[in-house]
Write a protein that holds these residues in place. Structure first.
Motif, short mmCIF file in Angstrom:
data_model
loop_
_atom_site.label_atom_id
_atom_site.label_comp_id
_atom_site.label_asym_id
_atom_site.label_seq_id
_atom_site.Cartn_x
_atom_site.Cartn_y
_atom_site.Cartn_z
N GLU A 272 -27.35 30.06 15.23
CA GLU A 272 -27.03 29.26 16.42
C GLU A 272 -27.19 27.77 16.10
OE1 GLU A 272 -26.09 28.61 20.46
OE2 GLU A 272 -26.19 30.53 19.43
N SER A 273 -26.20 26.96 16.53
CA SER A 273 -26.25 25.50 16.38
C SER A 273 -26.46 25.06 14.94
CB SER A 273 -27.36 24.91 17.28
OG SER A 273 -27.13 25.24 18.63
N TRP A 274 -25.74 25.67 14.04
CA TRP A 274 -25.85 25.37 12.60
C TRP A 274 -24.86 24.26 12.27
CZ3 TRP A 274 -29.22 26.41 8.97
CH2 TRP A 274 -28.86 26.36 7.63
N THR A 275 -25.36 23.13 11.78
CA THR A 275 -24.49 21.98 11.54
C THR A 275 -24.33 21.68 10.05
OG1 THR A 275 -24.29 19.59 11.85
CG2 THR A 275 -26.50 20.48 11.90
N ALA A 276 -23.12 21.35 9.65
CA ALA A 276 -22.83 21.07 8.24
C ALA A 276 -23.56 19.83 7.75
CB ALA A 276 -21.33 20.91 8.05
N SER A 277 -23.87 18.90 8.66
CA SER A 277 -24.53 17.66 8.23
C SER A 277 -25.95 17.89 7.73
CB SER A 277 -24.55 16.65 9.39
OG SER A 277 -25.28 17.18 10.49
N ALA A 278 -26.52 19.05 8.00
CA ALA A 278 -27.87 19.36 7.53
C ALA A 278 -27.88 19.97 6.13
CB ALA A 278 -28.56 20.31 8.51
N ILE A 279 -26.68 20.33 5.64
CA ILE A 279 -26.58 21.04 4.36
C ILE A 279 -26.22 20.05 3.25
CG2 ILE A 279 -25.42 22.93 3.14
CD1 ILE A 279 -24.72 24.08 5.93
N ASN A 280 -27.08 19.92 2.27
CA ASN A 280 -26.88 18.95 1.19
C ASN A 280 -25.62 19.26 0.39
OD1 ASN A 280 -27.96 16.64 -0.40
ND2 ASN A 280 -28.00 18.18 -2.03
N SER A 281 -25.33 20.56 0.23
CA SER A 281 -24.15 20.96 -0.55
C SER A 281 -22.85 20.49 0.08
CB SER A 281 -24.11 22.48 -0.70
OG SER A 281 -25.29 22.98 -1.28
N PHE A 292 -30.53 27.67 1.75
CA PHE A 292 -29.09 27.86 1.88
C PHE A 292 -28.37 27.26 0.67
CE2 PHE A 292 -24.82 26.69 3.28
CZ PHE A 292 -24.40 27.84 3.91
N ASP A 293 -28.82 26.09 0.21
CA ASP A 293 -28.19 25.44 -0.95
C ASP A 293 -28.35 26.30 -2.20
OD1 ASP A 293 -27.17 23.14 0.28
OD2 ASP A 293 -29.17 22.24 0.33
N ALA A 294 -29.47 27.03 -2.28
CA ALA A 294 -29.66 27.93 -3.43
C ALA A 294 -28.63 29.06 -3.42
CB ALA A 294 -31.08 28.51 -3.40
N LEU A 295 -28.32 29.56 -2.20
CA LEU A 295 -27.29 30.59 -2.08
C LEU A 295 -25.92 30.04 -2.45
CD1 LEU A 295 -28.34 32.29 1.30
CD2 LEU A 295 -28.63 33.22 -1.01
N VAL A 296 -25.67 28.79 -2.09
CA VAL A 296 -24.39 28.15 -2.42
C VAL A 296 -24.19 28.09 -3.92
CG1 VAL A 296 -23.12 25.96 -2.34
CG2 VAL A 296 -24.28 26.81 -0.29
N ASN A 297 -25.26 27.77 -4.64
CA ASN A 297 -25.17 27.62 -6.09
C ASN A 297 -24.83 28.92 -6.80
OD1 ASN A 297 -25.77 24.88 -5.92
ND2 ASN A 297 -27.98 25.23 -6.03
N GLU A 298 -25.13 30.04 -6.18
CA GLU A 298 -24.84 31.33 -6.82
C GLU A 298 -23.77 32.12 -6.06
OE1 GLU A 298 -28.18 34.33 -5.15
OE2 GLU A 298 -28.98 32.73 -6.41
#
Length: 357
Positions: A272-281, A292-298
């Motif tokens: 809920e209310s998940w914003t892209a601006s909070a994700i470094n990737s 979440f960024d760790a999941l993105v890397n793999e």
């Protein structure tokens, strides 16, 4: 206290009346109940109580207001006022209930927005109803109204309200108005009452029968978006919009395989209310989601996706059903339509998956 006794007599009367309406619907639709155990079918009366109470609250507004006025102005209670009001409602609710049963027999659904559209086309509506057993329908309505009216005369009308002009009666009426409002709303929770509160089974007929026909008709009559001005949403010429849409469709199958197994486990996480601006990737400015960024890397990140709609319920339908958001309403508020949507769980089941969701 005269007001309190009168209110609860009327409350019980209408709750029993709507139980009768549900019984008539079930008997009229008996073929749809074939193969369903009686022990399961009878639950429609239990799970429909909340919506029955809600519509009863609506019907009791006028008697409450009448009791309040005669206490304020110290007037004599006239039973004919409530009696004729009740008779009019008996005719209306009986008609809606039996019409709903016939609609379900022919269309497989109760009154909804699509049915209301026919009221603007009376000729087509008459042609559509020509094959219905009109004599049977009218006969059932007449018998229901007679039963309801004489029950009222015996158990309610003879119990005359005693007008003693006490100040406490006015206070009790105000409290009952508050109670009545909560009953209409369905409680003090965040979510107001809706059709899904009567749903309890994976058998459509049981859920349909649980929903109060009068409440359902009132809901669609007051929330019908069928006549929304479509010009409000035309932001470019139709031909230009069509060309733009077609340009986004691939000319060939561009599906690629990214897994080294043919049938991987699938976990769907909805936030809920998940914003892209909070994700470094994605944003490169906020390192607030290291997990979440760790999941993105793999894994595989789609960084050019867009939301479907502006409310949670629209996003849920888009994820679980692939149904795009609507500009004015949300299809999840119409359970009879939602039940017919495709479902991610169903498609996965056909592919050999199983889920506890």
């Amino acid at each position: 206290m005269g007001v309190l006794k009168t209110y609860f007599r009327l409350f019980i009367y209408w709750m029993l009346w709507f139980a009768l309406c549900r019984l008539v619907f079930a008997l009229y639709s008996y073929k749809a109940f074939a193969g369903i155990p009686l022990s399961e079918s009878i639950k429609i009366f239990i799970h429909g109580l909340r919506i029955d109470a809600s519509i009863t609250g609506y019907l009791l507004i006028v008697p409450l207001l009448y009791l309040f006025i005669i206490n304020i102005f110290k007037r004599r209670y006239k039973s004919q006022v409530v009696k004729w009001y009740t008779l009019a409602l008996l005719i209306l609710t009986a008609f809606i209930s039996v019409a709903d049963a016939e609609l379900y027999r022919k269309w497989g659904s109760k009154v909804n927005g699509q049915v209301l559209v026919y009221f603007s086309h009376p000729k087509e509506m008459m042609l559509s109803s020509a094959s219905s057993p009109v004599i049977l329908i009218l006969g059932i309505i007449v018998l229901m109204v007679i039963a309801g009216y004489f029950s009222y005369k015996k158990f309610i009308d003879k119990k005359q309200f005693e007008n003693k002009y006490r100040f406490t009666e006015i206070g009790v009426t105000v409290i009952l108005f508050s109670f009545n409002f909560l009953m209409i709303r369905g409680g003090t929770g965040v979510s107001v009452i809706n059709q899904s509160m009567a749903y309890f089974s994976n058998k459509e007929i049981l859920n349909t029968a649980s929903v109060n026909s009068t409440w359902n008709a009132l809901y669609y009559a007051s929330n019908n978006s069928a006549f929304v001005n479509e010009k409000l949403y035309l932001v470019m010429p139709r031909q230009e919009a069509g060309s733009l849409f077609n340009s986004l469709k691939p000319s060939r199958d561009t599906t690629i395989s990214i897994f080294n197994v043919s049938k991987p486990n699938i976990v769907v996480i909805m936030l809920e209310s998940w914003t892209a601006s909070a994700i470094n990737s994605i944003s490169g400015i906020n390192n607030l989601t290291p997990g979440f960024d760790a999941l993105v890397n793999e894994g595989l990140l789609f960084d050019s996706t867009y939301s479907s709609g502006n409310r949670t319920e629209k996003g849920l339908v888009a994820i679980l059903s692939g149904f795009p958001a609507q500009p004015v309403t949300s299809i999840i508020t119409e359970p009879d339509k939602t039940a017919r949507l495709p479902a991610l769980s169903s498609d996965l089941k056909k592919a050999g998956y199983s889920t506890a969701f």
